[in-house]
Design a protein around this motif. Structure first.
Motif, PDB file in Angstrom:
ATOM      1  N   TRP A  74      23.692  11.214 -20.506  1.00 53.85           N
ATOM      2  CA  TRP A  74      23.548  11.690 -21.872  1.00 53.85           C
ATOM      3  C   TRP A  74      24.796  11.396 -22.705  1.00 53.85           C
ATOM      4  N   ASP A  99      14.672  11.135 -13.606  1.00 54.55           N
ATOM      5  CA  ASP A  99      13.637  10.299 -14.205  1.00 54.55           C
ATOM      6  C   ASP A  99      12.283  11.017 -14.209  1.00 54.55           C
ATOM      7  N   LYS A 119      12.321  13.684 -16.917  1.00 57.83           N
ATOM      8  CA  LYS A 119      12.298  13.058 -18.242  1.00 57.83           C
ATOM      9  C   LYS A 119      10.898  12.553 -18.583  1.00 57.83           C
ATOM     10  N   GLU A 151       8.649  14.177 -21.610  1.00 60.23           N
ATOM     11  CA  GLU A 151       8.270  13.315 -22.732  1.00 60.23           C
ATOM     12  C   GLU A 151       6.756  13.202 -22.874  1.00 60.23           C
ATOM     13  N   PRO A 203      16.629  16.823 -19.643  1.00 62.02           N
ATOM     14  CA  PRO A 203      16.361  16.221 -18.327  1.00 62.02           C
ATOM     15  C   PRO A 203      17.626  16.065 -17.484  1.00 62.02           C
TER      16      PRO A 203
END
Length: 363
Positions: A61, A268, A271, A275, A331
């Motif tokens: 990030w 992953d 995330k 999303e 995430p």
């Protein structure tokens, strides 16, 4: 012995030729920058991808949000203990003093410094040879002086004429002292050459760090590629020997041989699920993440890794959702918390002792 030693003291010693090319150059061309072979570039990329994947929950990030070179350094600070050469360059504070502006000027300055380094290394090699010769001459002169001194002492003990022995002893004493002075001068010159090389190498490292940080920032700001460890590794592998574009082009032609890290797979998975589901509440997010990981084939490795640690996942999601963490960073923070919980040492409970402890009166 007399002639070489007297000649050495009367005039400077012959300058020895260097035994080989300087390490920073290839094929004896002065000022030429070191190149990377394709196999070495792939190895560097694979190493970096493995490192980035393992630490992506805590660095991804901040890397994505970098807008100035110091942001790159701050984002990678958690990797300081790895002692990886490229990461060390990216962590070096290289913006304390002015540097040449622009890609070409940086390359020209670095090439100039490599040229200076090659000359200094040649001088160091010559100085080392001259010191070795002087040490050998001093040892010989000292041995001759010791022999003359012993002969003088023996002559006195036997009550023989000592004039010639005294003269020989004084001659070698003087010559030994002269050679020792010359040795000291050459050793001082050797130290000065080594110090000069150290200074040039420091300058090179600083300018290479400046270049590497600026190039990785250009990659971030380009926003041409998805923010994933593979792309960052492709862009960084060639630094500081080439720009991020060429590094990315060469590395992207070859698949990485590194097995995906479970740390990155957890990030992953979280995330992708967030999303896709776009939950508005923490409970909804935790439920959806658990449901998809427990059933989806694409998350098989994550499911196997978590085992029975679903409470850790739920607690991590709820804690992050109820915090002030930026929505885009969720995430990363959720994955970090899950990993800390799963990897934390656990207390082994003996059921019998636990039951007995519960029955004990309070103290």
């Amino acid at each position: 012995m007399w002639k070489p030693l007297d000649a050495m003291l009367a005039k400077p010693g012959k300058r020895s030729l260097p035994s080989g090319p300087a390490p920073a150059q290839k094929e004896g061309r002065r000022g030429r920058l070191p190149a990377l072979e394709p196999a070495e570039l792939r190895h560097r990329r694979d190493q970096l991808q493995g490192i980035f994947e393992v630490h992506w929950p805590i660095i991804g990030w901040n890397l994505q949000r970098a807008r100035r070179p110091p942001h790159i350094t701050d984002a990678l600070r958690p990797l300081v203990s790895l002692k990886h050469p490229i990461i060390e360059l990216l962590l070096l504070d290289s913006f304390k003093k002015p540097m040449p502006d622009g890609f070409l000027l940086l390359r020209q300055e670095r090439k100039r410094l490599y040229g200076q380094l090659a000359e200094a290394q040649n001088k160091l090699s010559e100085a080392n040879t001259r010191v070795t010769e002087a040490r050998s001459d001093f040892e010989q002169a000292h041995n001759w002086f010791a022999a003359a001194r012993d002969s003088y002492t023996l002559a006195r003990e036997k009550k023989k004429p000592t004039a010639s022995f005294r003269k020989e002893r004084e001659k070698w004493s003087h010559l030994s002292a002269s050679v020792q002075t010359e040795l000291g001068r050459r050793e001082k010159n050797l130290i000065e050459c080594a110090d000069k090389i150290g200074g040039i190498e420091k300058e090179i490292k600083e300018i290479e760090a400046h270049f590497a940080q600026a190039e990785l920032l250009r990659f971030v700001l380009s926003e041409r590629y998805v923010f994933v460890p593979t792309n960052f590794a492709n862009a960084a592998a060639g630094l500081p020997h080439m720009g991020w574009r060429r590094s990315f082009l060469l590395c992207s032609r070859e698949e990485c041989s590194v097995e995906p890290s479970i740390n990155y797979l957890i990030f992953d998975a979280v995330k992708i699920i967030l999303e896709g589901a776009k939950p508005t509440r923490g409970e909804e997010a935790a439920s959806e993440i658990r449901r998809q990981i427990s059933k989806g084939n694409r998350f098989k490795r994550v499911r196997e890794y978590l085992g029975e640690d679903w409470p850790a996942l739920v607690h991590a999601v709820l804690a992050v959702w109820n915090s002030s963490v930026h929505a885009g960073a969720r995430p990363h923070e959720i994955a970090s918390r899950i990993l800390r919980a799963v990897k934390a040492p656990r207390r082994v409970v003996n059921p019998l002792l636990d039951a007995l402890e519960k029955d004990l009166p309070p103290t």
